[in-house]
Design an enzyme around this catalytic site. Structure first.
Site, PDB file in Angstrom:
ATOM      1  N   ASP A 586      11.670 -32.078   9.652  1.00  0.00           N
ATOM      2  CA  ASP A 586      12.430 -33.289   9.933  1.00  0.00           C
ATOM      3  C   ASP A 586      12.214 -33.950  11.285  1.00  0.00           C
ATOM      4  O   ASP A 586      11.439 -34.874  11.431  1.00  0.00           O
ATOM      5  CB  ASP A 586      13.920 -33.006   9.752  1.00  0.00           C
ATOM      6  CG  ASP A 586      14.261 -32.746   8.310  1.00  0.00           C
ATOM      7  OD1 ASP A 586      13.328 -32.489   7.534  1.00  0.00           O
ATOM      8  OD2 ASP A 586      15.430 -32.793   7.933  1.00  0.00           O
ATOM      9  N   GLU A 817      21.813 -21.058   7.728  1.00  0.00           N
ATOM     10  CA  GLU A 817      20.627 -21.911   7.626  1.00  0.00           C
ATOM     11  C   GLU A 817      19.709 -21.734   8.828  1.00  0.00           C
ATOM     12  O   GLU A 817      18.486 -21.701   8.702  1.00  0.00           O
ATOM     13  CB  GLU A 817      21.069 -23.375   7.516  1.00  0.00           C
ATOM     14  CG  GLU A 817      19.935 -24.354   7.356  1.00  0.00           C
ATOM     15  CD  GLU A 817      20.426 -25.796   7.283  1.00  0.00           C
ATOM     16  OE1 GLU A 817      19.634 -26.658   6.873  1.00  0.00           O
ATOM     17  OE2 GLU A 817      21.599 -26.068   7.633  1.00  0.00           O
TER      18      GLU A 817
END
Length: 850
Positions: A586, A817
């Site tokens: 990202d 995560e």
């Protein structure tokens, strides 16, 4: 060498960074004249130096360009009437191979294939009979219903602590003053219909360590819902399960007549309500509305004991004192002669169910130790975390059916208000990154998921790979994020749903295929298992060839053998650095000004992995005489150490970098912006203080290590020692909890990308990249002058990762995560037993071909 990149929808979830953030950026680094010289040198070599390899490269790219053009131009009459982007790849489906039919298909029919629910059961068929669990929870003195996994429910912990991916799972959910344990078991008995029978045991009790007053009563809801709209029959108007265990019955074309029973030795009160709806993602709202009406009328939490005409949803409320236990049984084929209903109910309830669950648990534990062998390596606490990792990954495998939305420019043939077209109706059997935040398929995640799954059950792995490759269109493109069906769509904001056909995702499925190929070479599999894998690879080859061709054609750069991720926004004025979602990383810093001049070192390494794997597959399935030879030559070209150094290496930093139109002097500044209503607002807007120029992009982080992770660097090269410097230096990547994603020395380290986008891949620790780095360290510790240094770093990094993940699991009950690089705390979403479950392979030191 697999978030979505991180994921269009995934990137919308924002998490606060620790400490204050400085949005200003200090002066940039000196421009790299040295690289400009290198680039000129490479241009010279392209003309007169590396003659044979460059000729081969030109031939290779020309061949793939011609093949891609042919694939684009040649269309059947059937295809001519629809947009090319939604035309399926013209080859037999892999999921229709004989090895996925018959006994395999039936044995996999039922499962916990609704991962977005705390407990959800369905079949692997487009319009299924669904089952699910709800319960009333208490938070801050208020009642609320639990059904869909969501963080704001505030559960202390939840997840499958054991699951074999096929016919057994055990889960523990801790919800404030109440603990629910759910067990799932499938059974194929004499008299069973297609897919067999299944049972669910629900145990409700108080936590042993509760300091506050325990909850004394439990309200549990179990439901059946038919997506086809078939009416479900109540067995009677009121329920006394001690006298009659039958709750409901019905009939379907796939399984014939069916019945659902419940048995318990406890004093249970059962109420019900029947609904008719095709909106299965709103079932909890129907239950809440019914309970609300009853509470308003009678002041009690109780379903209405009423049903609409021909209901296709039946919800049963089971109220009991805590502790309590109940067994719910689903039987298929109940009207067939000799169906033995009473015997089958008895075999799946009470002491018989207890014995079978205990047996399955022992089998799970034995299989876990056989394949991962942790007993001699780590303590019991680490083994518990390892079992939770594989258990929740397998328990999180879902089945989805629907149509992707594909973003497409308006053309003469496609006109209208919608800027997308629908993909063909498709099914997907896949693991998911997170049951709460990302309960759907992500292409680059799946490659990492399957690194564990193939070691546990290679047939499940092949089944999943087949489903993903069957999603390929005629051009060889696979949508990177799969949001199929109303339940999946309900979790994603509308603006993030459309997929862009120009955008890719790292082809991480080649990680798994490479492992399988090497497993065959090293005699890891039996002869029959090898034949199954080889059959799959032979039939998958044409799709894999098209997939490689799509990348090689659409993501290629200006220089031969260079690649860049398409899809970056070159017009953005609100992002500090335009995101590269397609790369999977990202907000990792790339060139400040996106352009077609970019060269991304990570994508080049992914293409090397793919070419090398395709070459190996070609040799195994006897395709060496055709494209297999080309793949071998391509792998040789892309692994050429001299060329990759000329294109990406900076000797001053001892690091590999992207190349592009870049300046370091970029910052976010508050500006007054006049809106459409002539109203002024203050917004953070990007400000460029110096013109960009073509250069290497000087940000050390995960991308810098891709040639190292890909094992491209020779074992005796001084550059390898430089990589060890970057990894082990606390000023760059090293922490006591794992390697951070971006060096502390980077000008964008922990910088927000917009007002609302905290840093994501700009510092935090990610397990998937740490796993690949450990794999490379393990490889380099076996040979060469730097093997001792590699071994020391490997042992220290492995120990840091394991200790931190185990500590977080002990303190929070979850895998996370990502992990904070300062204190090691879990960050992002939870539970995240997608690629964070790779901690199990770190524990077992399983690195594929090393």
């Amino acid at each position: 060498m697999a978030g979505s990149g991180r994921r269009s929808a995934r990137s919308r979830v924002r998490y606060s960074a620790d400490g204050s953030q400085d949005d200003s950026i200090s002066g940039g680094r000196p421009h790299m004249k040295q690289h400009r010289d290198i680039r000129k040198g490479y241009g010279t070599i392209s003309l007169i130096g590396v003659d044979v390899k460059v000729v081969l490269a030109i031939c290779f790219f020309a061949v793939f360009g011609i093949l891609f053009l042919i694939r684009y131009l040649v269309r059947t009459p059937e295809e001519a009437g629809r947009p090319r982007v939604i035309t399926p790849f013209p080859a037999p489906k892999l999921t229709e191979l004989p090895q996925f039919q018959g006994e395999h298909k039936e044995s996999m029919y039922w499962g916990t294939y609704r991962p977005h629910l705390y407990l959800g059961i369905r079949s692997r068929t487009p319009r299924s009979l669904l089952a699910g669990l709800m319960w009333i929870g208490v938070k801050d003195g208020r009642y609320s219903i639990r059904h869909i996994c969501q963080d704001n429910d505030g559960l202390n912990s939840y997840g499958w602590i054991s699951h074999n991916g096929r016919d057994f799972g055990h889960q523990k959910l801790v919800d404030q003053g109440m603990v629910l344990e759910t067990s799932f078991l499938k059974s194929k008995n004499l008299g069973s219909g297609y897919g067999g029978d299944w049972a669910v045991r629900i145990v409700v009790q108080n936590p042993k360590s509760m300091q506050t007053e325990d909850i004394t009563d439990a309200h549990v809801f179990f439901y059946l819902a038919d997506e086809e709209g078939n009416a479900l029959d109540l067995s009677r108007d009121s329920y006394d399960i001690h006298g009659n265990s039958l709750l409901a019955s019905g009939s379907r074309m796939d399984i014939g007549n069916w019945q659902m029973h419940m048995k318990s030795k406890d004093d249970l009160e059962v109420h019900f309500s029947g609904f008719r709806t095709l909106h299965m993602h709103n079932l909890s709202d129907l239950v809440l509305d019914n309970l609300g009406e009853q509470a308003q009328k009678y002041g009690r939490i109780q379903l209405s004991d009423t049903t609409t005409s021909s209901p296709n949803v039946l919800v049963f409320q089971i109220s009991a004192r805590i502790p309590s236990k109940m067994d719910i049984v689903f039987l298929s084929g109940t009207m067939v002669k000799g169906s033995r209903v009473e015997e089958r109910v008895s075999s799946l309830t009470g002491s018989s169910l207890t014995s079978q669950l205990q047996l399955k648990q022992r089998e799970f534990d034995e299989r876990f130790e056989k394949y991962f062998n942790l007993a001699d390596k780590l303590d019991t606490e680490s083994s518990i975390v390892g079992k939770a990792a594989i258990g929740n990954l397998l328990g999180g495998i879902g089945y989805f059916y629907g149509q992707s939305k594909i973003s497409i420019p308006q053309t003469k043939s496609i006109q209208g208000p919608d800027k997308f077209v629908s993909y063909w109706p498709a099914e997907l059997y896949t693991a998911v990154p997170s049951r709460s935040f990302f309960p759907r398929g992500f292409l680059w995640d799946e490659g990492f998921h399957q690194l564990l799954v193939w070691r546990w059950d290679f047939r499940i792995c092949l089944d999943i790979l087949g489903h993903w490759l069957d999603l390929m269109n005629i051009d060889g493109w696979i949508p990177r994020e799969q949001i199929l069906g109303a339940e999946a769509l309900s979790k994603v904001p509308e603006e993030f749903v459309p997929q862009h056909p120009s955008n890719g995702n790292p082809p991480t499925l080649f990680l798994v295929l490479n492992d399988l190929v090497n497993g065959i070479k090293s005699s890891r599999f039996t002869a029959d298992e090898c034949n199954e894998i080889l059959s799959f690879l032979e039939h998958a080859y044409v799709r894999l060839d098209a997939w490689f061709g799509w990348f090689n054609t659409t993501q290629s750069g200006k220089e031969k053998g260079s690649y860049f991720w398409h899809g970056r926004d070159s017009t953005t004025v609100r992002e500090l650095n335009a995101k590269t979602l397609t790369s999977g990383l990202d907000d990792y810093p790339r060139a400040s000004h996106p352009s077609e001049d970019e060269r991304h070192v990570d994508l080049r390494c992914w293409m090397l992995l793919a070419a090398d794997c395709m070459h190996s597959i070609a040799k195994l399935v006897n395709k060496e005489a055709n494209s297999g030879k080309v793949y071998g030559e391509t792998a040789e070209l892309l692994s050429d150490f001299e060329i990759i150094n000329q294109m990406h290496f900076d000797s001053t930093h001892g690091a590999y970098f992207d190349f592009g139109n870049h300046t370091e002097k970029v910052r976010l500044s508050w500006k007054e912006v006049i809106g459409g209503n002539n109203h002024a607002t203050r917004e953070l807007v990007r400000e460029v203080l110096q013109m960009p120029e073509l250069r290497l992009v000087p940000h050390i982080g995960y991308v810098s290590l891709f040639p190292f992770m890909g094992k491209i660097i020779p074992t005796d090269s001084w550059i390898l020692d430089k990589q060890f410097d970057l990894i082990s230096n606390k000023s760059t990547l090293w922490t006591d909890f794992g390697l951070r994603s971006l060096a502390r020395t980077s000008t964008l380290y922990m910088k927000r990308n917009t007002e609302h986008d905290p840093p994501y891949w700009r510092g935090p620790i990610w397990m998937n990249m740490n796993y690949l780095i450990l794999s490379a360290l393990d490889y380099y510790s076996k040979d060469g002058p730097y093997r001792d240094r590699a071994e020391v770093i490997y042992n220290d990094l492995r120990g840091n990762l394991i200790r931190n993940v185990v500590r977080n699991y002990r303190e929070t009950g979850f895998l996370w995560e990502q992990y904070d690089q300062k204190q090691g705390k879990g960050k992002g979403c939870r539970p995240f037993t997608g690629w964070t479950s790779l901690i199990l392979l770190v524990m077992s030191e399983s690195y594929g071909s090393n």
